[in-house]
Structure formats: C-alpha cells, structure tokens
Design an enzyme around this catalytic site. Structure first.
Site, PDB file in Angstrom:
ATOM      1  N   ASP A 309       8.757   5.314   2.425  1.00 61.37           N
ATOM      2  CA  ASP A 309       8.266   3.879   1.595  1.00 61.37           C
ATOM      3  C   ASP A 309       7.278   3.268   2.469  1.00 61.37           C
ATOM      4  O   ASP A 309       7.607   3.105   3.760  1.00 61.37           O
ATOM      5  CB  ASP A 309       9.351   3.376   0.989  1.00 61.37           C
ATOM      6  CG  ASP A 309       8.710   2.071   0.264  1.00 61.37           C
ATOM      7  OD1 ASP A 309       8.067   2.307  -0.647  1.00 61.37           O
ATOM      8  OD2 ASP A 309       9.236   0.749   0.713  1.00 61.37           O
ATOM      9  N   GLU A 362       4.057   7.210   1.674  1.00 62.64           N
ATOM     10  CA  GLU A 362       3.306   6.614   0.790  1.00 62.64           C
ATOM     11  C   GLU A 362       2.604   5.586   1.329  1.00 62.64           C
ATOM     12  O   GLU A 362       2.870   4.654   2.185  1.00 62.64           O
ATOM     13  CB  GLU A 362       4.441   5.644  -0.252  1.00 62.64           C
ATOM     14  CG  GLU A 362       3.772   4.746  -1.216  1.00 62.64           C
ATOM     15  CD  GLU A 362       4.217   3.142  -1.269  1.00 62.64           C
ATOM     16  OE1 GLU A 362       3.736   2.687  -2.174  1.00 62.64           O
ATOM     17  OE2 GLU A 362       4.859   2.958  -0.467  1.00 62.64           O
TER      18      GLU A 362
END
Length: 637
Positions: A309, A362
């Site tokens: 993330d 990401e």
C-alpha cells in the site's frame, strides 16, 4: 552471557537490518527452561531503563517479571514459566524520562479483541496444512503468462452478523470460497487483516503487524481460510502497509519513550494527510522488522503475494504535504532515498526467500521501473497497479456517450505505456467509497444503459493487456457505494438485472480463463496490436490480442455509444470465418441482443491496415470478441 535460545549471530543480523526471520528471535515463544514449560519474551527497546512483562497472570505488576537487557543495542529478554497459550500481556516500559508506558508486543502473534489492546500468547507452528498440491504447483507456474483475476475483499463488510459483529475466518471460508470459485476468480486480495484498533481504518492503520486481527478469530482460523482457498484453487494476497503506522498509545509510537520505529525528525515522521507516522526506513532494526513481517505472512500463512500500500508515500518526501512540512534530500531532490533503498532490499529478500509470489505496488506516480528487477535499476516489484489506466477509464466511462468522442484519447492512451511495467488493472475499494459512487452508479444513462456501460467497461478491461482486480460488489452491480460498516446488498440478486450482471462476470471470467490471448503475452508488445484506434466520431476502437499460438488470436471491437451499426467493416489479418465468441449485448446478460450469430466471412479487401475485413453488427454500449475458426480451404477439407 546470552541465553542459549538467543543466538548472538541473530542479534548481529537484527541490528544490521539483515535478520529476515526476526519474529523467531523477538516476541513471545513457547519455551522450556530447567525442566519448566512457559514462554520466553524478547523485545527491542534500546532507550528503556527497565522492561517488564505484565498481565492478568501477575496482576499487571511490573515488579514481578522484569526482563534482562542482553546487549547495549537494547534487546530485553526473560523466561516466565507459568505463562501458557492465550495469556494476555503487555510490556511495561520505564522510559528515560521516568514515565511508565504499557505497550503491545510489536512482534505479538495474536491480540485481544478491540477495544482491548493487549497482546496474546500464541504458538507459531501448531496448524497442520493440507495445501501441498497448491504449494508445489506454485513453485513452477509462470505467473506472468497466467490468467490473474483478483477479487478484492473486506471480510467484515462482505457479510456480517450485525454492525461490527463478524463471522469467524472459518465461517468466511465456507461462504466466500464457493462464491469466488464459482465466479472464476484466480485470487482473493484481502484488505489488511493485521491488527488495528479502529474498524473504519479498514486495517490501513495498524498496531499489530504480526497479528491477524482477532475480529474474525485466531491466527490458525486465518490459516484455515488460506488453506481452504488453496485447496479450491484460489490464491490469497494480503494488502500490506509498511508505509506508516497509527499513533495509538499502545502501538509503536515512541515505543520506549523515544522515536524508535518512526523517524526522530518529526518533519520526516509525520504524515499529516493521514495523521500517522512514517517508519524510519534507514534504521537497521526497522528494516529487519518490516522485511521479517513480509516474510512472516508469506511463509507462516502460505500467502501468495502482498499488495504493498501507498508506495508513492514512501518514495516521496513531499507526498501529501504542504510547503514547510518537508525538506529536500541531501541531493536537493524530493525522493526519500532511504525508502527507495529499503524497497529494493525488501523485494530482493522476498524473492530470495519466497520465489514466485506476487509483490504488487500501489504506486500512483510515474516512477520508472517499479516492476523491474533491482539488478536492472528497478524497485524490484513484479507488478504495479495501473492507476493511470484506472483514472482515465473512470473519467471516460462516467461521461455521457455524446461527449466521449471529445475524450477518445482516454481509452487509447494507456496502450502507449501498457508494456512499460507489469501492470494490474485495478478497480479497487478506493474508487467506490467516500462519495465516489459504485462502479455501476458511475455509469451515465437510464437503468438499462447503466448496466450496458458496466458490461462494456468490464469487457474492455478484460480485453486490455494486464492482470485484473475488481472490488467486491462490482460483480453483481452494487448500486450503493461500498459501506464499510454494512455488508453487501445481497438482496439485489433477487432482481433480474443484478442476477444477470453476476452471471455476466462469471461468463466473462470463463472467457478470460479459456483464452490464452487475453493473458499469455500481457507484458509483451507481441501480445497486442491496433486495428483501429482512431474512430473517435463513433467512439469505436478495435484491436487484437495474441498468444504464443497463432490460432488463439482474438479480435476485440468496443463501442462506447448506444448506437447500433450494421455492416460495419473491421479489418482482420487473415482470411477465413470469424465467429463471435462473446458479446456483452447478449440478451441473457440483459442486453438488446444485437449479436453476430452467424460466422463472419472475410472479404479479400484491405481495411484498417489489415489484408482482409469482415462486415459485422456493432452492438450498442458493448464489446464483441471475434475468433477465427477456419479458412475456406480448411472448411472444404
């Protein structure tokens, strides 16, 4: 003298940032000493004046079980014979400033159910796995040339008992796995299940990096979930958050009274956008902590990958910050050089320890070579989320079709860079929450057109080079955006349009899985060529997808307006008969039925740069897949 269970070389590696299994050194582990069974505890707290283990077993009395400091670098150790599995504990830490702090174990393998915050003793190796066939197969599969379609899942809002009361991991396994398997997904991606205090952070603000959240059961309950996925041919990916952590008092913040896991410089430490703290990526012990944590989930829970993330927030010092909230690096740039070095080190360690898994970034900027190996100058991930494609397509598909011709570039631009990285095409939770509306409800038009647009978008997505990810609820056309405290609107499946949408996704996955042209050369320019990218007036594009087998080639024609065209000429590379093998406008999907039922015979006339062409019906707001079946000579034979 060191205790026999604490190996001096491990301590050395830990402090050098190279102990990849530091969770075997630190934390609470079952242990026998002098004929007595109990648990040994080890914690890194170099600034502490004193560290004790406290809990119900000693009435939270910090004078009862004090740990010994093993070295000048701050490892504290002790053995407590009366401790058994399931014991609640914390570390009581006397800071250099004379304050007592109660902290959960950074390496705790289990935690109390929130709102309680203590760690819970739990052994690592008591679960018996039954996924040997999956694990053996995983060693040899070529993930780049395989179909990958990912179902993004937040367990607590997929289905719950009532608000903030959830099923067990084992119960979720019994409910989720048959559903995902029936739909044809290859993987489940779980939003973070590391322990977190606040439900509405969805796990992105973590306190227990080594603990599967107790909201849904025990660590072995979670192992069962993964085990059952594997036995049913489904991989499991965990959303993992090494970029930052929350400031809750029992967590990592100022763990021993000083900045320890976070940067000492508050300008580098603070993430004002999220109210969290950045890990000190340059500190060796923090590197050991994070790299070990990634390996822990992959090894101890047999996970098949990590979606990392907020990588951009790690790479850039100014991410989410205003002027005055950040400082240039030593070379005058805005890159966090320590984070860049850490990411490369992380990925090198992962692929050495757990080959052939997915490390997906990401990463929302144009940082180069995110999915290239470190020895070629890359960051070392093997996949990157294609946020550019996602943003362009969502902007395009939300427009009234009458305006789409003015923004035709939004559906073609991604092909200019489609092979610059190994891409995942994501429609994730972030795009269907906080007022952004569900994917279905983003679509313009009346009720019918919304579903037609949804079908066309998904077919285009699955035809586009790159692996796929869809947030739960998209598969049956959830009208409301994702509601993280409620479960999905399953009652919509009582309505024909939504039941047809679910069947459509199932059939689309069957097409995808059956057609190597849609995935075998996802990351190779030989896997794609344009037929006609330029028909902006009618908002129609056509292209081909190839596999290594020439006979697998598919022709894809996309129409993003509600107009129907009969006798529309599409260039094809070879003469013969072309069969429409999939049409998103088919009546059984809820479409208008403008299909090409008969085989399309080529006309020996060049068109759109191809030697042949076919004349076909172009359905409204729809995508057609054509496959060559035979040549006239082959038919006569």
């Amino acid at each position: 003298m060191l205790n026999e269970t604490i190996v001096e070389h491990d301590l050395y590696l830990f402090h050098q940032g190279n102990l990849r299994y530091s969770y075997q050194l630190l934390g609470a582990h079952p242990h026998e000493e002098n004929g007595e069974e109990g648990y040994r505890f080890a914690v890194w707290a170099p600034n502490a004046e004193q560290v004790s283990v406290v809990g119900d077993f000693n009435n939270w009395d910090g004078t009862s079980h004090r740990l010994k400091k093993l070295n000048e670098n701050g490892i504290w150790y002790g053995f407590i014979p009366e401790i058994t599995e399931g014991t609640v504990y914390k570390y009581e830490i006397l800071t250099p400033h004379g304050h007592l702090r109660l902290k959960a174990d950074p390496y705790g393998f289990s935690s109390e159910l929130r709102p309680n915050t203590a760690s819970v003793t739990y052994p690592l190796n008591q679960y018996s796995w039954n996924d040997e066939q999956w694990m053996d197969r995983r060693k040899n599969i070529n993930i780049y040339e395989s179909p990958i379609s990912i179902y993004e899942l937040h367990l607590g809002s997929w289905k719950n008992i009532e608000t903030e009361v959830y099923y067990n991991y084992r119960e979720y396994a019994d409910m989720v796995i048959p559903y995902v398997k029936e739909l044809g997904y290859s993987h489940i991606e779980l939003l973070p299940i590391t322990e977190h205090p606040f439900d509405r952070s969805w796990g992105y603000q973590t306190t227990g990096y080594f603990a599967a959240t107790s909201r849904y059961g025990t660590p072995d309950d979670f192992r069962y979930f993964v085990d059952q996925c594997h036995q049913n041919g489904i991989g499991v990916i965990l959303d993992w958050v090494p970029a930052h952590f929350c400031k809750d008092e029992h967590g990592l913040r100022r763990f021993d009274g000083e900045a320890l896991y976070e940067y000492q410089d508050p300008i580098k430490a603070e993430k004002p956008q999220w109210g969290t703290l950045t890990f000190d990526f340059g500190r060796n012990e923090v590197q050991s902590f994070l790299i070990s944590n990634a390996i822990y989930w992959l090894k101890e829970f047999h996970l098949d990958g990590l979606r990392v993330d907020a990588v951009a927030s790690m790479l850039y010092l100014d991410f989410g910050k205003e002027d005055g909230q950040w400082e240039l690096n030593e070379y005058g740039g805005r890159e966090n050089l320590e984070a860049v070095a850490f990411i490369k080190k992380l990925n090198e360690a992962i692929f050495e320890e757990v080959p052939n898994i997915l490390m997906m970034a990401e990463e929302s900027t144009s940082w180069p070579q995110v999915s290239s190996p470190t020895y070629l100058g890359g960051l070392g991930f093997n996949y990157k989320w294609n946020m550019g494609w996602m943003n362009d397509m969502l902007k395009y598909i939300e427009m009234d079709p009458i305006h789409r011709k003015h923004y035709h570039h939004l559906i073609t631009f991604s092909f200019f860079y489609a092979f610059s990285e190994n891409f995942i095409l994501p429609i994730s939770h972030d795009e269907v929450v906080h007022g952004k509306k569900s994917l279905l409800n983003k679509m313009p038009g009346d009720y019918w057109q919304k579903f037609a647009n949804l079908r066309a978008f998904l077919a285009y997505m699955y035809a586009h080079p790159g692996k796929k990810l869809l947030m739960m609820g998209t598969e049956f056309g959830q009208f409301d955006e994702w509601k993280d405290l409620e479960d999905l609107d399953w009652e919509l499946l009582d309505y024909e349009a939504h039941a047809s949408a679910l069947d459509y996704v199932k059939q689309l996955h069957q097409l995808y899985n059956d057609m190597p042209a849609l995935w075998e050369l996802d990351h190779d320019e030989q896997g794609f060529f344009w037929i006609d990218p330029n028909n902006y007036e009618q908002s129609i594009v056509s292209f081909a997808r190839n596999s290594r087998n020439d006979g697998d080639q598919l022709i894809i024609v996309c129409n993003f307006t509600p107009e129907v065209y009969h006798g529309y000429k599409v260039g094809v590379p070879k003469e013969g008969h072309y069969k429409e093998i999939f049409n998103s406008d088919a009546t059984h999907f809820g479409g208008s039925g403008q299909t090409n039922g008969l085989a399309l015979e080529t006309v020996n006339e060049p068109w759109q740069g191809q030697d042949q062409h076919v004349a076909m019906t172009i359905p409204p707001l729809a995508v057609s897949f054509l496959k060559r079946t035979c040549s006239p000579k082959e038919e006569n034979e």
